[in-house]
Write a protein that holds these residues in place. Structure first.
Motif, mmCIF file in Angstrom:
data_model
loop_
_atom_site.group_PDB
_atom_site.id
_atom_site.type_symbol
_atom_site.label_atom_id
_atom_site.label_comp_id
_atom_site.label_asym_id
_atom_site.label_seq_id
_atom_site.Cartn_x
_atom_site.Cartn_y
_atom_site.Cartn_z
ATOM 1 N N ILE A 195 0.836 -1.202 0.000
ATOM 2 C CA ILE A 195 0.000 0.000 0.000
ATOM 3 C C ILE A 195 0.869 1.250 0.000
ATOM 4 C CG2 ILE A 195 -1.681 1.306 1.361
ATOM 5 C CD1 ILE A 195 -2.733 -1.514 2.302
ATOM 6 N N LEU A 196 1.936 1.241 0.801
ATOM 7 C CA LEU A 196 2.840 2.382 0.823
ATOM 8 C C LEU A 196 3.506 2.568 -0.536
ATOM 9 C CD1 LEU A 196 4.268 4.679 2.267
ATOM 10 C CD2 LEU A 196 5.963 3.017 3.098
ATOM 11 N N ALA A 197 3.888 1.460 -1.181
ATOM 12 C CA ALA A 197 4.509 1.553 -2.512
ATOM 13 C C ALA A 197 3.583 2.258 -3.497
ATOM 14 C CB ALA A 197 4.864 0.154 -3.016
ATOM 15 N N LYS A 198 2.295 1.933 -3.444
ATOM 16 C CA LYS A 198 1.335 2.604 -4.331
ATOM 17 C C LYS A 198 1.209 4.085 -3.994
ATOM 18 C CE LYS A 198 -0.962 1.923 -7.118
ATOM 19 N NZ LYS A 198 -0.752 2.151 -8.587
ATOM 20 N N LYS A 199 1.185 4.400 -2.713
ATOM 21 C CA LYS A 199 1.087 5.796 -2.306
ATOM 22 C C LYS A 199 2.341 6.579 -2.697
ATOM 23 C CE LYS A 199 -2.217 5.250 1.492
ATOM 24 N NZ LYS A 199 -3.162 6.319 1.140
ATOM 25 N N ILE B 8 -9.579 -0.500 2.193
ATOM 26 C CA ILE B 8 -9.667 0.552 3.210
ATOM 27 C C ILE B 8 -8.873 1.781 2.787
ATOM 28 C CG2 ILE B 8 -8.981 1.178 5.566
ATOM 29 C CD1 ILE B 8 -9.559 -1.711 6.395
ATOM 30 N N ASN B 9 -7.685 1.541 2.192
ATOM 31 C CA ASN B 9 -6.806 2.647 1.814
ATOM 32 C C ASN B 9 -7.100 3.212 0.430
ATOM 33 O OD1 ASN B 9 -4.387 3.019 3.920
ATOM 34 N ND2 ASN B 9 -4.991 0.871 3.885
ATOM 35 N N GLN B 10 -8.074 2.622 -0.244
ATOM 36 C CA GLN B 10 -8.545 3.132 -1.536
ATOM 37 C C GLN B 10 -7.401 3.261 -2.552
ATOM 38 O OE1 GLN B 10 -10.633 6.759 -0.467
ATOM 39 N NE2 GLN B 10 -12.505 5.634 -0.007
ATOM 40 N N VAL B 11 -6.589 2.215 -2.635
ATOM 41 C CA VAL B 11 -5.554 2.154 -3.667
ATOM 42 C C VAL B 11 -5.919 1.030 -4.634
ATOM 43 C CG1 VAL B 11 -3.699 3.095 -2.247
ATOM 44 C CG2 VAL B 11 -4.147 0.648 -2.191
ATOM 45 N N ASN B 12 -5.333 1.067 -5.815
ATOM 46 C CA ASN B 12 -5.632 0.037 -6.797
ATOM 47 C C ASN B 12 -4.347 -0.463 -7.438
ATOM 48 O OD1 ASN B 12 -4.931 2.144 -8.532
ATOM 49 N ND2 ASN B 12 -7.062 2.662 -8.973
ATOM 50 N N GLN B 13 -4.520 -1.350 -8.399
ATOM 51 C CA GLN B 13 -3.399 -1.937 -9.134
ATOM 52 C C GLN B 13 -2.417 -2.665 -8.218
ATOM 53 O OE1 GLN B 13 -2.418 1.782 -11.298
ATOM 54 N NE2 GLN B 13 -2.809 0.608 -13.173
ATOM 55 N N ILE B 14 -2.984 -3.345 -7.207
ATOM 56 C CA ILE B 14 -2.218 -4.267 -6.373
ATOM 57 C C ILE B 14 -2.837 -5.647 -6.540
ATOM 58 C CG2 ILE B 14 -1.455 -4.899 -4.062
ATOM 59 C CD1 ILE B 14 -1.670 -1.999 -3.241
ATOM 60 N N ILE B 15 -2.059 -6.571 -7.041
ATOM 61 C CA ILE B 15 -2.513 -7.955 -7.236
ATOM 62 C C ILE B 15 -2.061 -8.788 -6.055
ATOM 63 C CG2 ILE B 15 -2.352 -10.005 -8.688
ATOM 64 C CD1 ILE B 15 -1.776 -8.142 -11.051
ATOM 65 N N CYS B 16 -2.992 -9.474 -5.384
ATOM 66 C CA CYS B 16 -2.672 -10.304 -4.224
ATOM 67 C C CYS B 16 -2.691 -11.783 -4.605
ATOM 68 C CB CYS B 16 -3.669 -10.056 -3.097
ATOM 69 S SG CYS B 16 -3.705 -8.357 -2.503
ATOM 70 N N LYS B 17 -1.664 -12.507 -4.176
ATOM 71 C CA LYS B 17 -1.573 -13.937 -4.465
ATOM 72 C C LYS B 17 -1.226 -14.700 -3.192
ATOM 73 C CE LYS B 17 0.168 -13.476 -9.235
ATOM 74 N NZ LYS B 17 1.253 -13.899 -10.161
ATOM 75 N N THR B 18 -1.802 -15.899 -3.063
ATOM 76 C CA THR B 18 -1.441 -16.797 -1.969
ATOM 77 C C THR B 18 -0.486 -17.852 -2.512
ATOM 78 O OG1 THR B 18 -3.592 -16.476 -0.899
ATOM 79 C CG2 THR B 18 -2.279 -18.380 -0.207
ATOM 80 N N SER B 19 0.781 -17.723 -2.175
ATOM 81 C CA SER B 19 1.782 -18.673 -2.667
ATOM 82 C C SER B 19 3.133 -18.312 -2.052
ATOM 83 C CB SER B 19 1.862 -18.629 -4.199
ATOM 84 O OG SER B 19 2.700 -19.667 -4.677
#
Length: 294
Positions: free
Chosen positions: A176-180, A205-216
């Protein structure tokens, strides 16, 4: 008061997760004989302990009753030369962990750069960036030195329009910080599915986008990145260093933490094998963050 690896918000009915009893392992700080209690916490985390509180002269560690193995715990602490007679194990029956956690949790600040708070805290002015993080079962609230070191290191690097990988993403605080900070795209990977769900919630919650989450694990890394964030532990970092290097663009940065200053040499030797040159380092209370450039 609180040093969090994972918040005691675990297994709350509010989040529709089953009730679980815990074992509380208490060790008097006076019996550590100069040993940093954070080292004890790090070793117990490897044994499956999920939460840690330092209060009233004790470091108290919590593990689900079903995961507790007394012999393993005694062996690990014995290797640190902690007398088993000063180790107290006590059953803690299920309670409203969320309520207790909210009562203890405090927002934190990293200089005037970043303020991290939970949704139930009031907004605070005077910081470049504010992150709203509900930890639940995940690592990375900013309370632990390694997360703080990573955030301080991120402040020194240009993120604008960069492709970023956050491996071992936990709550998603670094993503999230990286996006900000202006990152173009971020991939957040964590081996724990609960962390992935928590990361997604915090992104919303932080209203950021273009973050892809993966479980691996690192096997899920695809493509190349300009910046790789890896706040895990020494063994994983050493094992996966070649993978990080292969997925890091030339002139890219690899930020690593989750290990002690005494591990710096091992990390640097392995990094050198993969043409990663140290750019700078930050240290705090025996913990270290190393930043490499390719």
């Amino acid at each position: 008061m609180v040093s969090l690896i994972k918040a005691l918000i675990l297994f709350n009915d509010k989040y529709k997760i089953k009730k679980v009893n815990y074992i509380e392992t208490s060790i008097s700080l006076s019996n550590l004989k100069g040993l940093d209690h954070e080292i004890v916490i790090a070793e117990l985390a490897e044994c499956g302990y999920e939460s840690f509180i330092t209060e009233e002269g004790y470091v108290k560690s919590y593990i689900p009753e079903t995961e507790f193995d007394e012999a393993t715990v005694f062996n690990v602490l014995g290797a640190l030369k902690i007398d088993r007679t000063v180790i107290i194990n006590k059953l803690i029956e299920h309670q409203n962990w969320n309520q207790q956690w909210e009562a203890d949790y405090e927002p934190i600040s990293i200089d005037d750069f970043c303020h991290i708070r939970a949704p139930f805290h009031n907004k605070t002015q005077g910081f470049e960036h504010e992150l709203v993080i509900m930890p639940k079962m995940s690592f990375g609230t900013g309370h632990h030195q390694t997360t703080r070191l990573m955030i301080q290191a991120m402040r020194k690097i240009e993120f604008k329009e960069r492709l970023v990988l956050d491996i071992g993403s936990g709550t998603g605080v670094l993503s999230i910080l990286a996006k900000k900070l202006g990152a173009k795209n971020v991939v957040a990977i964590d081996i724990d599915p609960n962390a992935t769900e928590n990361c997604k919630e915090n992104i919303e919650i932080n209203q950021v986008n273009q973050i892809i989450c993966k479980t691996s694990d690192s096997s899920a890394i695809e493509g190349n990145f300009d910046i790789i964030l890896a706040n895990i532990n020494r063994n994983v970092l050493l094992k996966d260093m070649s993978i990080y290097a292969n997925h890091l663009n030339n002139n890219g940065f690899l930020l690593m933490s989750g290990f002690f200053q005494s591990d710096n040499e091992f990390i640097c030797i392995e990094a050198d094998k993969h043409a990663l040159k140290e750019s700078f380092r930050l240290e705090c209370q025996q913990w270290s963050c190393l930043v490499f450039n390719k």
